[in-house]
Every structure is written in C-alpha cells, then in structure tokens.
Design an enzyme around this catalytic site. Structure first.
Site, PDB file in Angstrom:
ATOM      1  N   LEU A   1       8.943 -21.629  22.888  1.00  0.00           N
ATOM      2  CA  LEU A   1       8.827 -22.039  21.481  1.00  0.00           C
ATOM      3  C   LEU A   1       7.415 -21.764  20.968  1.00  0.00           C
ATOM      4  O   LEU A   1       6.672 -22.674  20.645  1.00  0.00           O
ATOM      5  CB  LEU A   1       9.193 -23.514  21.322  1.00  0.00           C
ATOM      6  CG  LEU A   1      10.661 -23.804  21.085  1.00  0.00           C
ATOM      7  CD1 LEU A   1      10.930 -25.297  21.053  1.00  0.00           C
ATOM      8  CD2 LEU A   1      11.153 -23.168  19.802  1.00  0.00           C
ATOM      9  N   HIS A   2       7.060 -20.487  20.913  1.00  0.00           N
ATOM     10  CA  HIS A   2       5.772 -20.100  20.345  1.00  0.00           C
ATOM     11  C   HIS A   2       5.971 -19.655  18.908  1.00  0.00           C
ATOM     12  O   HIS A   2       7.055 -19.814  18.367  1.00  0.00           O
ATOM     13  CB  HIS A   2       5.118 -19.038  21.212  1.00  0.00           C
ATOM     14  CG  HIS A   2       4.592 -19.649  22.480  1.00  0.00           C
ATOM     15  ND1 HIS A   2       3.366 -20.229  22.568  1.00  0.00           N
ATOM     16  CD2 HIS A   2       5.169 -19.820  23.682  1.00  0.00           C
ATOM     17  CE1 HIS A   2       3.190 -20.724  23.773  1.00  0.00           C
ATOM     18  NE2 HIS A   2       4.278 -20.489  24.490  1.00  0.00           N
ATOM     19  N   ALA A   3       4.967 -19.095  18.290  1.00  0.00           N
ATOM     20  CA  ALA A   3       4.899 -18.886  16.843  1.00  0.00           C
ATOM     21  C   ALA A   3       6.215 -18.560  16.122  1.00  0.00           C
ATOM     22  O   ALA A   3       6.672 -19.364  15.315  1.00  0.00           O
ATOM     23  CB  ALA A   3       3.853 -17.829  16.535  1.00  0.00           C
TER      24      ALA A   3
END
Length: 87
Positions: free
Chosen positions: A14-16
């Site tokens: 769940l990155h950018a």
C-alpha cells in the site's frame, strides 16, 4: 459493523498509487472505514494514515466499516486489494 481480511499481493503493497486508490474508494462511502494491521487501526480515508501503515506484499489487513453502506464499502475495498490495484 462489517469486516473482511485481505492479503496484499501487489509488489508495492500500500504505497503511493495503491494507497491513493484505496483512500479514494473508501471516501466514496458514508460509513466509518478503518484498516487494522498488526492490531493497530488506521483511517482508510486518510492517505497519510494508509501510508503510515507501511503495508507490504504479503501483509494481512482487516478492512472494517461501520455505518451506512458498510458492507458495500468493505467489499469494494477488498476487491481493489484482490485485483492488485489494477497492476
């Protein structure tokens, strides 16, 4: 209250970009939506909250919603995770 577990299978967790997609989807619903990871709760409608989880590939998260259209909110967010955020 409605909740489901989901396993992050996409490479970046769940990155950018996935976090942005996740918060945008969560914000469509009136229900109070949270994500629980390793016992800590995060606001699913806050990009900073989601990014601060540091959720990686293979992590199990619990998506919890309470209120109007709670089931729809949780199912839509789980589908987003299950579909690897379109990656």
């Amino acid at each position: 209250m409605f909740k489901l577990d989901a396993v992050l299978k996409n490479e970046t967790g769940l990155h950018a970009r996935p976090a942005s997609m996740f918060t945008k989807e969560a914000s469509k619903y009136e229900a109070d939506v949270k994500v629980i990871k390793e016992g800590k709760e995060y606001n699913a409608k806050s990009i900073m909250g989601i990014l601060s989880m540091g959720a990686m590939k293979g992590d199990v998260i619990t998506i919890v919603a309470d209120g109007k259209n709670e089931k729809e909110a949780v199912e839509a967010l789980k589908k987003l995770v299950d579909d690897n955020f379109g990656e």
